[in-house]
Design a protein around this motif. Structure first.
Motif, PDB file in Angstrom:
ATOM      1  N   LEU A 286       8.326  18.865   0.708  1.00  0.00           N
ATOM      2  CA  LEU A 286       7.943  17.577   0.117  1.00  0.00           C
ATOM      3  C   LEU A 286       6.944  16.902   1.044  1.00  0.00           C
ATOM      4  N   ILE A 287       5.851  16.413   0.471  1.00  0.00           N
ATOM      5  CA  ILE A 287       4.838  15.678   1.222  1.00  0.00           C
ATOM      6  C   ILE A 287       4.674  14.303   0.583  1.00  0.00           C
ATOM      7  N   VAL A 288       4.828  13.267   1.387  1.00  0.00           N
ATOM      8  CA  VAL A 288       4.592  11.900   0.919  1.00  0.00           C
ATOM      9  C   VAL A 288       3.518  11.293   1.810  1.00  0.00           C
ATOM     10  N   CYS A 289       2.425  10.876   1.205  1.00  0.00           N
ATOM     11  CA  CYS A 289       1.279  10.369   1.951  1.00  0.00           C
ATOM     12  C   CYS A 289       1.154   8.858   1.842  1.00  0.00           C
ATOM     13  N   GLU A 290       0.701   8.252   2.917  1.00  0.00           N
ATOM     14  CA  GLU A 290       0.347   6.823   2.888  1.00  0.00           C
ATOM     15  C   GLU A 290      -0.833   6.604   1.959  1.00  0.00           C
ATOM     16  N   GLY A 291      -1.857   7.409   2.137  1.00  0.00           N
ATOM     17  CA  GLY A 291      -3.057   7.287   1.316  1.00  0.00           C
ATOM     18  C   GLY A 291      -2.784   7.699  -0.122  1.00  0.00           C
ATOM     19  N   THR A 292      -3.415   7.026  -1.043  1.00  0.00           N
ATOM     20  CA  THR A 292      -3.189   7.322  -2.451  1.00  0.00           C
ATOM     21  C   THR A 292      -4.168   8.341  -3.016  1.00  0.00           C
ATOM     22  N   LYS A 293      -5.258   8.605  -2.306  1.00  0.00           N
ATOM     23  CA  LYS A 293      -6.279   9.508  -2.834  1.00  0.00           C
ATOM     24  C   LYS A 293      -6.734  10.556  -1.827  1.00  0.00           C
ATOM     25  N   THR A 294      -7.283  10.108  -0.683  1.00  0.00           N
ATOM     26  CA  THR A 294      -7.915  11.036   0.251  1.00  0.00           C
ATOM     27  C   THR A 294      -6.977  12.158   0.679  1.00  0.00           C
ATOM     28  N   GLU A 295      -5.813  11.802   1.210  1.00  0.00           N
ATOM     29  CA  GLU A 295      -4.883  12.814   1.699  1.00  0.00           C
ATOM     30  C   GLU A 295      -4.316  13.676   0.570  1.00  0.00           C
ATOM     31  N   PRO A 296      -3.831  13.059  -0.536  1.00  0.00           N
ATOM     32  CA  PRO A 296      -3.348  13.916  -1.626  1.00  0.00           C
ATOM     33  C   PRO A 296      -4.418  14.866  -2.166  1.00  0.00           C
ATOM     34  N   HIS A 297      -5.649  14.381  -2.315  1.00  0.00           N
ATOM     35  CA  HIS A 297      -6.724  15.257  -2.787  1.00  0.00           C
ATOM     36  C   HIS A 297      -6.910  16.432  -1.835  1.00  0.00           C
ATOM     37  N   TYR A 298      -6.891  16.149  -0.536  1.00  0.00           N
ATOM     38  CA  TYR A 298      -7.098  17.209   0.456  1.00  0.00           C
ATOM     39  C   TYR A 298      -5.989  18.253   0.353  1.00  0.00           C
TER      40      TYR A 298
ATOM     41  N   LYS B 205       3.649  10.826  -5.244  1.00  0.00           N
ATOM     42  CA  LYS B 205       2.928   9.563  -5.194  1.00  0.00           C
ATOM     43  C   LYS B 205       3.734   8.585  -4.352  1.00  0.00           C
ATOM     44  N   ASN B 206       3.042   7.848  -3.497  1.00  0.00           N
ATOM     45  CA  ASN B 206       3.787   6.953  -2.603  1.00  0.00           C
ATOM     46  C   ASN B 206       4.272   5.704  -3.346  1.00  0.00           C
ATOM     47  N   GLN B 207       5.193   5.035  -2.697  1.00  0.00           N
ATOM     48  CA  GLN B 207       5.738   3.783  -3.225  1.00  0.00           C
ATOM     49  C   GLN B 207       5.588   2.709  -2.147  1.00  0.00           C
ATOM     50  N   GLY B 208       4.348   2.400  -1.796  1.00  0.00           N
ATOM     51  CA  GLY B 208       4.074   1.469  -0.701  1.00  0.00           C
ATOM     52  C   GLY B 208       3.313   2.198   0.388  1.00  0.00           C
ATOM     53  N   VAL B 209       2.292   1.547   0.950  1.00  0.00           N
ATOM     54  CA  VAL B 209       1.384   2.245   1.849  1.00  0.00           C
ATOM     55  C   VAL B 209       1.686   2.055   3.338  1.00  0.00           C
ATOM     56  N   SER B 210       2.655   1.248   3.694  1.00  0.00           N
ATOM     57  CA  SER B 210       2.987   1.100   5.105  1.00  0.00           C
ATOM     58  C   SER B 210       3.844   2.283   5.544  1.00  0.00           C
ATOM     59  N   PRO B 211       3.764   2.682   6.822  1.00  0.00           N
ATOM     60  CA  PRO B 211       4.529   3.842   7.293  1.00  0.00           C
ATOM     61  C   PRO B 211       6.024   3.764   6.994  1.00  0.00           C
ATOM     62  N   ASP B 212       6.625   2.589   7.147  1.00  0.00           N
ATOM     63  CA  ASP B 212       8.058   2.482   6.881  1.00  0.00           C
ATOM     64  C   ASP B 212       8.384   2.751   5.417  1.00  0.00           C
ATOM     65  N   ARG B 213       7.493   2.324   4.524  1.00  0.00           N
ATOM     66  CA  ARG B 213       7.708   2.581   3.097  1.00  0.00           C
ATOM     67  C   ARG B 213       7.511   4.059   2.765  1.00  0.00           C
ATOM     68  N   VAL B 214       6.579   4.714   3.451  1.00  0.00           N
ATOM     69  CA  VAL B 214       6.379   6.146   3.233  1.00  0.00           C
ATOM     70  C   VAL B 214       7.656   6.911   3.581  1.00  0.00           C
ATOM     71  N   VAL B 215       8.236   6.594   4.737  1.00  0.00           N
ATOM     72  CA  VAL B 215       9.455   7.283   5.172  1.00  0.00           C
ATOM     73  C   VAL B 215      10.624   6.942   4.245  1.00  0.00           C
TER      74      VAL B 215
END
Length: 224
Positions: free
Chosen positions: A32-44, A63-73
């Motif tokens: 499982l990969i969850v990225c902070e970025g909504t486009k650049t990292e997932p596209h890569y 798809k992430n649910q919030g872009v801060s590191p704590d929300r990613v985790v």
């Protein structure tokens, strides 16, 4: 053929199918990969997985649910536990986020370490100051620190350097096809990222830095 014999054959076939599925599952780890970025990292990463022939049942990019590191985790943990309750937990969970100016960065990294201590396979894949450091390393080694300058953020400074590289003049956040564009330079990026990591250990510097190479290498092992 009697109905009893037919039933036994169907049961045997079903059991054989089940055994094959179990064997296949044992051979194919699920990430499982969850990225902070909504486009650049997932596209890569979608580009990388497509190139490797790895499909969503094996590696999920959520798809992430919030872009801060704590929300990613937090969201990655929610997805992990959801699958665990169904009896088939992910074998590895990668939380991809940047140092940037996030106030929750250190706490998020520590949380992934704490989760690993209780046998939850979490790993923080971080970049300082941003993911574009990984892209920049495709073109050569650098350990030059990045800082805010005038109205340009520290991330803007990395992007400005990236745009100076051949073929990258039109680079923009969320650009599609970036993996394929840089694919022939991936070996350079991997060796340069490892060299940068060693530099960080030797000097105590964390600017710039990236762990994206470690995730790329882990994904490559799925097809070996």
């Amino acid at each position: 053929m009697g109905s009893d014999d037919l039933f036994k054959k169907r049961k045997a076939r079903k059991n054989a199918d089940l055994q094959r599925e179990r064997h296949k599952r044992a051979q194919n780890k699920r990430y499982l990969i969850v990225c902070e970025g909504t486009k650049t990292e997932p596209h890569y990463f979608h580009g990388l997985l497509e190139d490797l022939g790895i499909f969503p049942p094996i590696v999920r990019i959520a798809k992430n649910q919030g872009v801060s590191p704590d929300r990613v985790v937090a969201y990655a943990l929610e997805l992990y536990e959801e699958d665990a309750r169904q009896g088939d937990a992910y074998d590895a969970v990668y939380c991809v986020f940047d140092r940037d100016k996030h106030t929750t960065f250190a706490a998020a990294v520590q949380q992934t370490k704490d989760l690993k201590k209780v046998d939850k396979p979490f790993t923080a894949i971080t970049s300082t100051p941003c993911f574009e450091v990984w892209l920049l390393l495709h073109f050569g080694y650098t350990d030059q620190p990045f800082h805010v300058a005038g109205k340009k953020s520290v991330g803007d400074q990395v992007v400005a350097q990236l745009k100076k590289k051949p073929g990258m003049g039109q680079y923009g956040k969320g650009q599609q096809g970036i993996y394929r564009q840089l694919k022939d330079k991936l070996g350079n990026a991997l060796s340069n990222a490892e060299r940068l990591r060693q530099h960080g250990k030797d000097t105590g510097s964390t600017n710039p830095a990236t762990d994206v190479d470690q995730l790329v290498l882990d994904l490559q092992t799925l097809v070996r």
